[in-house]
Scaffold this motif. Structure first.
Motif, PDB file in Angstrom:
ATOM      1  N   THR A 463      70.720 -26.220  38.042  1.00  0.00           N
ATOM      2  CA  THR A 463      70.173 -25.485  36.905  1.00  0.00           C
ATOM      3  C   THR A 463      71.122 -24.390  36.454  1.00  0.00           C
ATOM      4  O   THR A 463      72.113 -24.071  37.115  1.00  0.00           O
ATOM      5  CB  THR A 463      68.832 -24.853  37.273  1.00  0.00           C
ATOM      6  N   THR A 464      70.781 -23.795  35.333  1.00  0.00           N
ATOM      7  CA  THR A 464      71.562 -22.688  34.802  1.00  0.00           C
ATOM      8  C   THR A 464      71.613 -21.532  35.788  1.00  0.00           C
ATOM      9  O   THR A 464      72.675 -20.955  36.052  1.00  0.00           O
ATOM     10  CB  THR A 464      70.941 -22.209  33.477  1.00  0.00           C
ATOM     11  N   ASN A 465      70.462 -21.191  36.355  1.00  0.00           N
ATOM     12  CA  ASN A 465      70.418 -20.088  37.312  1.00  0.00           C
ATOM     13  C   ASN A 465      71.236 -20.384  38.558  1.00  0.00           C
ATOM     14  O   ASN A 465      71.890 -19.511  39.117  1.00  0.00           O
ATOM     15  CB  ASN A 465      68.961 -19.788  37.707  1.00  0.00           C
ATOM     16  N   GLY A 466      71.196 -21.663  38.986  1.00  0.00           N
ATOM     17  CA  GLY A 466      71.955 -22.030  40.166  1.00  0.00           C
ATOM     18  C   GLY A 466      73.446 -21.902  39.951  1.00  0.00           C
ATOM     19  O   GLY A 466      74.170 -21.398  40.817  1.00  0.00           O
ATOM     20  N   LEU A 467      73.931 -22.336  38.793  1.00  0.00           N
ATOM     21  CA  LEU A 467      75.354 -22.218  38.493  1.00  0.00           C
ATOM     22  C   LEU A 467      75.759 -20.771  38.303  1.00  0.00           C
ATOM     23  O   LEU A 467      76.838 -20.350  38.724  1.00  0.00           O
ATOM     24  CB  LEU A 467      75.685 -23.028  37.236  1.00  0.00           C
ATOM     25  N   ASP A 468      74.868 -19.973  37.696  1.00  0.00           N
ATOM     26  CA  ASP A 468      75.170 -18.557  37.481  1.00  0.00           C
ATOM     27  C   ASP A 468      75.264 -17.798  38.799  1.00  0.00           C
ATOM     28  O   ASP A 468      76.085 -16.887  38.945  1.00  0.00           O
ATOM     29  CB  ASP A 468      74.095 -17.946  36.584  1.00  0.00           C
ATOM     30  N   ALA A 469      74.445 -18.215  39.778  1.00  0.00           N
ATOM     31  CA  ALA A 469      74.449 -17.522  41.072  1.00  0.00           C
ATOM     32  C   ALA A 469      75.537 -18.023  42.010  1.00  0.00           C
ATOM     33  O   ALA A 469      75.813 -17.391  43.033  1.00  0.00           O
ATOM     34  CB  ALA A 469      73.085 -17.689  41.739  1.00  0.00           C
ATOM     35  N   PHE A 470      76.166 -19.144  41.652  1.00  0.00           N
ATOM     36  CA  PHE A 470      77.186 -19.730  42.518  1.00  0.00           C
ATOM     37  C   PHE A 470      78.459 -18.881  42.500  1.00  0.00           C
ATOM     38  O   PHE A 470      79.051 -18.641  41.449  1.00  0.00           O
ATOM     39  CB  PHE A 470      77.494 -21.153  42.053  1.00  0.00           C
ATOM     40  N   LEU A 586      62.332 -19.630  23.072  1.00  0.00           N
ATOM     41  CA  LEU A 586      63.174 -20.453  23.931  1.00  0.00           C
ATOM     42  C   LEU A 586      62.473 -20.690  25.260  1.00  0.00           C
ATOM     43  O   LEU A 586      61.699 -19.851  25.722  1.00  0.00           O
ATOM     44  CB  LEU A 586      64.525 -19.780  24.172  1.00  0.00           C
ATOM     45  N   TYR A 587      62.797 -21.819  25.858  1.00  0.00           N
ATOM     46  CA  TYR A 587      62.195 -22.136  27.146  1.00  0.00           C
ATOM     47  C   TYR A 587      63.058 -21.631  28.290  1.00  0.00           C
ATOM     48  O   TYR A 587      64.279 -21.785  28.264  1.00  0.00           O
ATOM     49  CB  TYR A 587      62.012 -23.649  27.275  1.00  0.00           C
ATOM     50  N   LEU A 588      62.410 -21.054  29.271  1.00  0.00           N
ATOM     51  CA  LEU A 588      63.091 -20.536  30.446  1.00  0.00           C
ATOM     52  C   LEU A 588      62.829 -21.456  31.629  1.00  0.00           C
ATOM     53  O   LEU A 588      61.701 -21.811  31.908  1.00  0.00           O
ATOM     54  CB  LEU A 588      62.574 -19.126  30.762  1.00  0.00           C
ATOM     55  N   LEU A 589      63.923 -21.849  32.287  1.00  0.00           N
ATOM     56  CA  LEU A 589      63.802 -22.696  33.470  1.00  0.00           C
ATOM     57  C   LEU A 589      64.293 -21.919  34.678  1.00  0.00           C
ATOM     58  O   LEU A 589      65.394 -21.371  34.655  1.00  0.00           O
ATOM     59  CB  LEU A 589      64.634 -23.971  33.319  1.00  0.00           C
ATOM     60  N   SER A 607      70.620 -16.384  28.648  1.00  0.00           N
ATOM     61  CA  SER A 607      71.067 -17.394  29.605  1.00  0.00           C
ATOM     62  C   SER A 607      70.068 -18.521  29.797  1.00  0.00           C
ATOM     63  O   SER A 607      70.263 -19.376  30.628  1.00  0.00           O
ATOM     64  CB  SER A 607      71.338 -16.734  30.971  1.00  0.00           C
ATOM     65  N   ILE A 608      68.985 -18.522  29.026  1.00  0.00           N
ATOM     66  CA  ILE A 608      67.973 -19.549  29.233  1.00  0.00           C
ATOM     67  C   ILE A 608      68.330 -20.820  28.494  1.00  0.00           C
ATOM     68  O   ILE A 608      69.198 -20.838  27.637  1.00  0.00           O
ATOM     69  CB  ILE A 608      66.586 -19.054  28.782  1.00  0.00           C
ATOM     70  N   ILE A 609      67.641 -21.920  28.844  1.00  0.00           N
ATOM     71  CA  ILE A 609      67.935 -23.230  28.269  1.00  0.00           C
ATOM     72  C   ILE A 609      67.063 -23.436  27.033  1.00  0.00           C
ATOM     73  O   ILE A 609      65.847 -23.338  27.116  1.00  0.00           O
ATOM     74  CB  ILE A 609      67.653 -24.338  29.289  1.00  0.00           C
ATOM     75  N   PRO A 610      67.639 -23.721  25.885  1.00  0.00           N
ATOM     76  CA  PRO A 610      66.831 -23.968  24.688  1.00  0.00           C
ATOM     77  C   PRO A 610      66.000 -25.227  24.862  1.00  0.00           C
ATOM     78  O   PRO A 610      66.407 -26.167  25.529  1.00  0.00           O
ATOM     79  CB  PRO A 610      67.865 -24.165  23.581  1.00  0.00           C
ATOM     80  N   ILE A 611      64.883 -25.245  24.229  1.00  0.00           N
ATOM     81  CA  ILE A 611      64.000 -26.382  24.368  1.00  0.00           C
ATOM     82  C   ILE A 611      64.627 -27.656  23.820  1.00  0.00           C
ATOM     83  O   ILE A 611      64.361 -28.756  24.286  1.00  0.00           O
ATOM     84  CB  ILE A 611      62.663 -26.083  23.635  1.00  0.00           C
ATOM     85  N   VAL A 612      65.517 -27.518  22.818  1.00  0.00           N
ATOM     86  CA  VAL A 612      66.158 -28.688  22.241  1.00  0.00           C
ATOM     87  C   VAL A 612      67.045 -29.411  23.248  1.00  0.00           C
ATOM     88  O   VAL A 612      67.244 -30.603  23.179  1.00  0.00           O
ATOM     89  CB  VAL A 612      66.980 -28.288  20.992  1.00  0.00           C
ATOM     90  N   THR A 613      67.562 -28.663  24.250  1.00  0.00           N
ATOM     91  CA  THR A 613      68.406 -29.266  25.276  1.00  0.00           C
ATOM     92  C   THR A 613      67.630 -30.264  26.116  1.00  0.00           C
ATOM     93  O   THR A 613      68.170 -31.220  26.641  1.00  0.00           O
ATOM     94  CB  THR A 613      68.989 -28.170  26.181  1.00  0.00           C
TER      95      THR A 613
END
Length: 620
Positions: A463-470, A586-589, A607-613
């Protein structure tokens, strides 16, 4: 059809009865120009047989002939060639044994654009000057110049004919330098047993590549050290009298062995250090018994099974590289090798039937540096007998490999918890993983590897959060995230800004460079519109729905179907209204306690994922 063929035959014979009959149809030039190629060839052969063909008569064939065979015709000279040079569709020209053909005669075919095959065999008057004319025919694919007056310098000139696939140099004084120049002819593939006899003239020849040729046997070459006969049909290698050839390296990838017992009969197998018989027809492995000096052995994609592994034990003392990929070897076969391959550094077992039991045997091979276990039945754990929940990690066995540098576990069934033992492999620099059950936890675990330079985590649920925390190791240079479909452009862009020394490989990255300016312009326009009074007015009244929970299986299912805004656990939940263009949402995952949370957030969450994605197109 037979009557028609008989009729055509009789017509052609009648046309070649005498000089008078030839003169009659010669005047009908336009009719002959439309004659099909195969009929033109038949007519020309009959004229040759009856000795009625002369140079000027060739003119009537120049629009129809594609193949001309004049071999052995002593009358063929420069005058004949002058007419042949005007043939617009000529593909093949055979002038073998035409002793009047010389360099000036060849000049007539300079620059022909359709010619693909030329045979000048035994035309002794053709020299290096003639080769200079031939190299202007860039379409040439097959050339025979055996027993001509061409020297090594002329042979070197042929390197410019990039389309050559067949080249006959029989009887020519070819030197090492000339042969080296021909390495540029990457399409060259055909040489026969007769042509191979020429190799006897090179007593000091040490390297020979006969891959994709028609050679099935050739004489003993006492100085030969490296031989490549890939994709050949092999009767015997280095057949002949005298001492056996002390080969060091033998490559027979994809070869077909007609007689396995005789194929290696004339080779001093005890001197071999490398043997590659991958994808070959080899099925008897008794030849390995005498290969005491073997260091590299490639048996991938052959019919070897556990019953033949014992043959490897005879040569295991010096073996450093062993490839058993795509064979019938199982974990039991790997167990046979334990204690007999003390110097083994590279082991490939890809696409075999091995399971986690094999890992316990691999852990007893202390010199291993590179291990390929991709596409196997490895799970990373073994259930204890009599239990359903207690599991022992099998990757712990790899902790004994203090020299392990590269590990491939792609297309296995390992999960996040199973990879914990790898954190102790401090010399691991290359790791390949490809599994849909891996998540952000894997990235967090691997950040502790101090020498990791290349990391593949493909098709994982990152996920986005996982990559950001890596936080990648300082040594990391390549991060392959192909197939990690949850990652967005924003997430990858942010990571690249924070870690510019790391190269990310992902489907999105391919478009980032070309679309960077467009994305920047779009973001600038969006930010300006969001600063208006209407947005500020609406921002405080933005409704926040309850979070929706998804487990891993449901999340993976979303990859192949449109994302529903309604919770799978609560069909009665209220779906937020996205119809209003001013209510940009926007949707937050994010992961929480192993479950995926989805909710609405304000535009401030960049940093959240847009719903269109995720497959839902909001009306914004």
């Amino acid at each position: 059809m037979e009557k028609e063929s008989e009729l055509i035959r009789r017509c052609i014979e009648a046309a070649c009865q005498s000089k008078e009959s030839v003169e009659k149809w010669r005047k009908q030039r336009r009719t002959l120009e439309r004659l099909p190629s195969h009929l033109s060839q038949s007519l020309l052969r009959n004229l040759l047989r009856r000795r009625l063909l002369f140079p000027s008569l060739l003119e009537v064939f120049k629009y129809s002939m594609e193949e001309i065979d004049l071999r052995g015709e002593n009358s063929v000279d420069a005058e004949w060639m002058a007419y042949l040079g005007a043939f617009r569709h000529l593909r093949s020209l055979n002038l073998g044994d035409c002793h009047r053909i010389n360099n000036s005669a060849i000049w007539s075919i300079v620059g022909m654009t359709s010619l693909k095959e030329v045979d000048l065999s035994r035309c002794m008057k053709v020299t290096d000057a003639g080769v200079k004319h031939l190299v202007s025919i860039s379409t040439l694919e097959k050339l025979w110049i055996s027993e001509t007056g061409v020297t090594a310098n002329g042979v070197a000139l042929l390197a410019s004919l990039k389309n050559l696939s067949v080249l006959d140099l029989g009887g020519l004084p070819v030197t090492d330098s000339a042969l080296n120049s021909l390495q540029a002819l990457t399409k060259l593939r055909k040489i026969s047993n007769q042509g191979a006899l020429v190799l006897q003239r090179f007593p000091k020849l040490s390297f020979l590549n006969l891959a994709w040729t028609n050679v099935t046997r050739f004489p003993n070459l006492s100085a030969l050290e490296c031989l490549n006969m890939s994709n050949c049909t092999i009767d015997s290698i280095l057949e002949g009298n005298g001492d056996k050839a002390p080969l060091l390296k033998l490559v027979c990838t994809g070869a077909t062995f007609m007689n396995e017992a005789e194929a290696f009969l004339y080779i001093k197998t005890s001197s071999l250090s490398l043997l590659d018989v991958s994808k070959s027809s080899l099925s008897r492995f008794g030849i390995l018994a005498d290969m005491k000096m073997l260091e590299h052995l490639d048996l991938s994609s052959v019919t070897m099974g556990d019953d033949s592994v014992e043959m490897i034990l005879c040569i295991g003392a010096n073996l450093k590289n062993l490839n058993l990929s795509s064979t019938r070897v199982s974990s039991d076969g790997i167990g046979i090798l334990v204690g007999h391959v003390p110097k083994l550094e590279n082991l490939s077992l890809s696409h075999t039937a091995i399971d986690d039991v094999a890992l316990s045997y691999i852990g007893l091979m202390p010199s291993l540096k590179v291990v390929d276990l991709s596409s196997t039945n490895i799970k990373g754990f073994i259930l204890q007998p009599g239990t359903e929940s207690h599991m022992d990690s099998t990757l712990t066995a790899l902790q004994n490999l203090s020299y392990l540098e590269s590990l491939n576990l792609e297309h296995t069934q390992v999960r996040d918890p199973d990879l914990h033992p790898l954190s102790s492999c401090k010399k691991l620099s290359h790791l390949s993983l490809k599994c849909a059950s891996l998540t952000d936890a894997t990235l967090h675990l691997l950040s502790s590897l101090p020498k990791l330079t290349t990391l593949h985590v493909r098709d994982a649920v990152l996920t986005t959060n996982g990559l950001d925390a890596f936080i990648p190791p300082t040594t990391l240079r390549v991060l392959d995230l192909m197939g990690c479909w949850l990652l967005t452009e924003d997430a990858i862009s942010q990571f690249l800004k924070k870690h510019p020394q790391v190269e990310i490989r992902h489907e999105i990255v391919q478009n980032l460079s070309t679309e960077h300016q467009t994305i920047s312009d779009r973001l600038s326009t969006s930010q300006q519109s969001l600063k208006g009074p209407q947005w500020n007015k609406k921002q405080g009244n933005l409704p926040m729905p309850e979070f929706l929970l998804y487990n891993r299986e449901e999340l993976l299912a979303l990859q192949f179907s449109p994302l529903s805004l309604q919770s799978p656990h609560d069909a009665g939940s209220v779906t937020p209204n996205l119809a209003d263009e001013e209510d940009l949402q926007l949707y937050l995952l994010e992961f929480s306690d192993g479950k995926l949370k989805t909710g609405l957030a304000s535009h401030s969450h960049l940093s959240i994922i847009p719903i269109v994605t995720l497959g839902v197109a909001p009306s914004v």
